[in-house]
Design a protein around this motif. Structure first.
Motif, PDB file in Angstrom:
ATOM      1  N   GLU A 155      51.969  34.435  30.717  1.00 51.44           N
ATOM      2  CA  GLU A 155      52.283  34.734  32.111  1.00 51.44           C
ATOM      3  C   GLU A 155      52.707  36.190  32.275  1.00 51.44           C
ATOM      4  N   GLU A 156      53.017  36.839  31.165  1.00 52.83           N
ATOM      5  CA  GLU A 156      53.453  38.226  31.208  1.00 52.83           C
ATOM      6  C   GLU A 156      52.266  39.134  31.507  1.00 52.83           C
ATOM      7  N   VAL A 157      52.523  40.156  32.308  1.00 61.15           N
ATOM      8  CA  VAL A 157      51.501  41.136  32.646  1.00 61.15           C
ATOM      9  C   VAL A 157      51.888  42.459  32.010  1.00 61.15           C
ATOM     10  N   ASN A 158      50.962  43.050  31.284  1.00 61.07           N
ATOM     11  CA  ASN A 158      51.199  44.353  30.681  1.00 61.07           C
ATOM     12  C   ASN A 158      51.073  45.400  31.791  1.00 61.07           C
ATOM     13  N   PRO A 159      52.155  46.101  32.132  1.00 63.18           N
ATOM     14  CA  PRO A 159      52.093  47.056  33.245  1.00 63.18           C
ATOM     15  C   PRO A 159      51.175  48.242  32.987  1.00 63.18           C
ATOM     16  N   ASP A 160      50.817  48.488  31.738  1.00 63.03           N
ATOM     17  CA  ASP A 160      49.925  49.599  31.413  1.00 63.03           C
ATOM     18  C   ASP A 160      48.465  49.182  31.287  1.00 63.03           C
ATOM     19  N   GLU A 161      48.198  47.900  31.432  1.00 66.88           N
ATOM     20  CA  GLU A 161      46.828  47.387  31.324  1.00 66.88           C
ATOM     21  C   GLU A 161      45.996  47.894  32.502  1.00 66.88           C
ATOM     22  N   PHE A 177      48.161  59.572  39.858  1.00 72.19           N
ATOM     23  CA  PHE A 177      47.802  58.284  39.266  1.00 72.19           C
ATOM     24  C   PHE A 177      47.011  58.505  37.979  1.00 72.19           C
ATOM     25  N   ASP A 178      47.145  57.570  37.046  1.00 71.45           N
ATOM     26  CA  ASP A 178      46.374  57.611  35.797  1.00 71.45           C
ATOM     27  C   ASP A 178      45.049  56.891  36.016  1.00 71.45           C
ATOM     28  N   ALA A 179      44.232  57.450  36.893  1.00 73.23           N
ATOM     29  CA  ALA A 179      42.992  56.791  37.306  1.00 73.23           C
ATOM     30  C   ALA A 179      41.851  57.109  36.353  1.00 73.23           C
ATOM     31  N   GLY A 180      40.934  56.183  36.280  1.00 67.32           N
ATOM     32  CA  GLY A 180      39.707  56.351  35.518  1.00 67.32           C
ATOM     33  C   GLY A 180      38.625  55.564  36.214  1.00 67.32           C
ATOM     34  N   GLY A 181      37.435  55.695  35.751  1.00 63.81           N
ATOM     35  CA  GLY A 181      36.360  54.937  36.378  1.00 63.81           C
ATOM     36  C   GLY A 181      35.097  54.986  35.558  1.00 63.81           C
ATOM     37  N   HIS A 182      34.171  54.141  35.936  1.00 60.92           N
ATOM     38  CA  HIS A 182      32.859  54.125  35.304  1.00 60.92           C
ATOM     39  C   HIS A 182      31.874  53.468  36.246  1.00 60.92           C
ATOM     40  N   ASP A 183      30.589  53.707  36.000  1.00 61.63           N
ATOM     41  CA  ASP A 183      29.550  53.139  36.847  1.00 61.63           C
ATOM     42  C   ASP A 183      29.512  51.629  36.705  1.00 61.63           C
ATOM     43  N   ALA A 184      29.297  50.963  37.828  1.00 62.91           N
ATOM     44  CA  ALA A 184      29.096  49.520  37.835  1.00 62.91           C
ATOM     45  C   ALA A 184      27.595  49.290  37.743  1.00 62.91           C
ATOM     46  N   PHE A 185      27.157  48.567  36.743  1.00 62.55           N
ATOM     47  CA  PHE A 185      25.736  48.364  36.482  1.00 62.55           C
ATOM     48  C   PHE A 185      25.295  47.011  37.013  1.00 62.55           C
ATOM     49  N   ASN A 186      24.248  47.005  37.813  1.00 63.02           N
ATOM     50  CA  ASN A 186      23.686  45.782  38.365  1.00 63.02           C
ATOM     51  C   ASN A 186      22.604  45.287  37.415  1.00 63.02           C
ATOM     52  N   ILE A 187      22.858  44.164  36.755  1.00 61.50           N
ATOM     53  CA  ILE A 187      21.904  43.679  35.753  1.00 61.50           C
ATOM     54  C   ILE A 187      20.617  43.141  36.374  1.00 61.50           C
ATOM     55  N   VAL A 188      20.648  42.757  37.649  1.00 62.89           N
ATOM     56  CA  VAL A 188      19.451  42.244  38.298  1.00 62.89           C
ATOM     57  C   VAL A 188      18.477  43.379  38.606  1.00 62.89           C
ATOM     58  N   VAL A 209      43.108  51.757  37.398  1.00 56.12           N
ATOM     59  CA  VAL A 209      44.432  52.362  37.236  1.00 56.12           C
ATOM     60  C   VAL A 209      45.297  51.387  36.456  1.00 56.12           C
ATOM     61  N   PRO A 210      46.407  51.851  35.865  1.00 54.16           N
ATOM     62  CA  PRO A 210      47.321  50.916  35.212  1.00 54.16           C
ATOM     63  C   PRO A 210      47.886  49.907  36.221  1.00 54.16           C
ATOM     64  N   GLN A 211      48.138  48.714  35.758  1.00 54.32           N
ATOM     65  CA  GLN A 211      48.626  47.622  36.617  1.00 54.32           C
ATOM     66  C   GLN A 211      49.815  48.047  37.465  1.00 54.32           C
ATOM     67  N   HIS A 212      50.776  48.773  36.878  1.00 52.15           N
ATOM     68  CA  HIS A 212      51.990  49.120  37.612  1.00 52.15           C
ATOM     69  C   HIS A 212      51.746  50.142  38.723  1.00 52.15           C
ATOM     70  N   GLN A 213      50.593  50.775  38.745  1.00 58.14           N
ATOM     71  CA  GLN A 213      50.262  51.733  39.798  1.00 58.14           C
ATOM     72  C   GLN A 213      49.295  51.169  40.828  1.00 58.14           C
ATOM     73  N   SER A 214      48.866  49.947  40.653  1.00 56.65           N
ATOM     74  CA  SER A 214      47.754  49.416  41.450  1.00 56.65           C
ATOM     75  C   SER A 214      48.028  49.326  42.950  1.00 56.65           C
ATOM     76  N   VAL A 215      49.192  48.873  43.345  1.00 57.67           N
ATOM     77  CA  VAL A 215      49.470  48.706  44.780  1.00 57.67           C
ATOM     78  C   VAL A 215      49.447  50.055  45.492  1.00 57.67           C
ATOM     79  N   ALA A 216      50.144  51.032  44.944  1.00 59.72           N
ATOM     80  CA  ALA A 216      50.168  52.365  45.555  1.00 59.72           C
ATOM     81  C   ALA A 216      48.802  53.032  45.473  1.00 59.72           C
ATOM     82  N   ALA A 217      48.075  52.810  44.385  1.00 60.73           N
ATOM     83  CA  ALA A 217      46.760  53.424  44.222  1.00 60.73           C
ATOM     84  C   ALA A 217      45.746  52.866  45.208  1.00 60.73           C
ATOM     85  N   VAL A 218      45.843  51.581  45.535  1.00 65.47           N
ATOM     86  CA  VAL A 218      44.945  50.994  46.537  1.00 65.47           C
ATOM     87  C   VAL A 218      45.170  51.662  47.887  1.00 65.47           C
TER      88      VAL A 218
END
Length: 85
Positions: free
Chosen positions: A15-21, A45-56, A67-76
């Motif tokens: 049930e624990e959430v890693n805040p850096d995940e 923010f410690d943001a990163g990203g990558h292309d989303a690939f459509n397999i179809v 972003v890390p879990q602990h930054q997600s609300v503010a980052a959104v």
């Protein structure tokens, strides 16, 4: 205990959430992705990203923003501001 709870217990899920995940906060248009990540980083923010690939279709269809879990609300909120002014 419901089925989902039973499966979580069976696989040893915690049930624990890693805040850096890293967690996905959105998928944006492929052309906006690198700009949005750069703007999030500039905002602290410690943001990163990558292309989303459509397999179809076999092509990149968007850009996932992470972003890390602990930054997600503010980052959104910041991502919405970046994308919609």
């Amino acid at each position: 205990m419901g089925f989902r709870d039973w499966m979580r217990h069976w696989f040893g899920a915690s049930e624990e959430v890693n805040p850096d995940e890293p967690t996905e906060i959105g998928v944006v248009a492929i052309g906006q992705g690198p700009f949005a990540v750069d703007q999030l980083r500039h905002a602290g923010f410690d943001a990163g990203g990558h292309d989303a690939f459509n397999i179809v279709s076999g092509v990149a269809s968007g850009h996932r923003i992470l972003v890390p879990q602990h930054q997600s609300v503010a980052a959104v909120a910041k991502l919405e501001e970046i994308l919609h002014g």
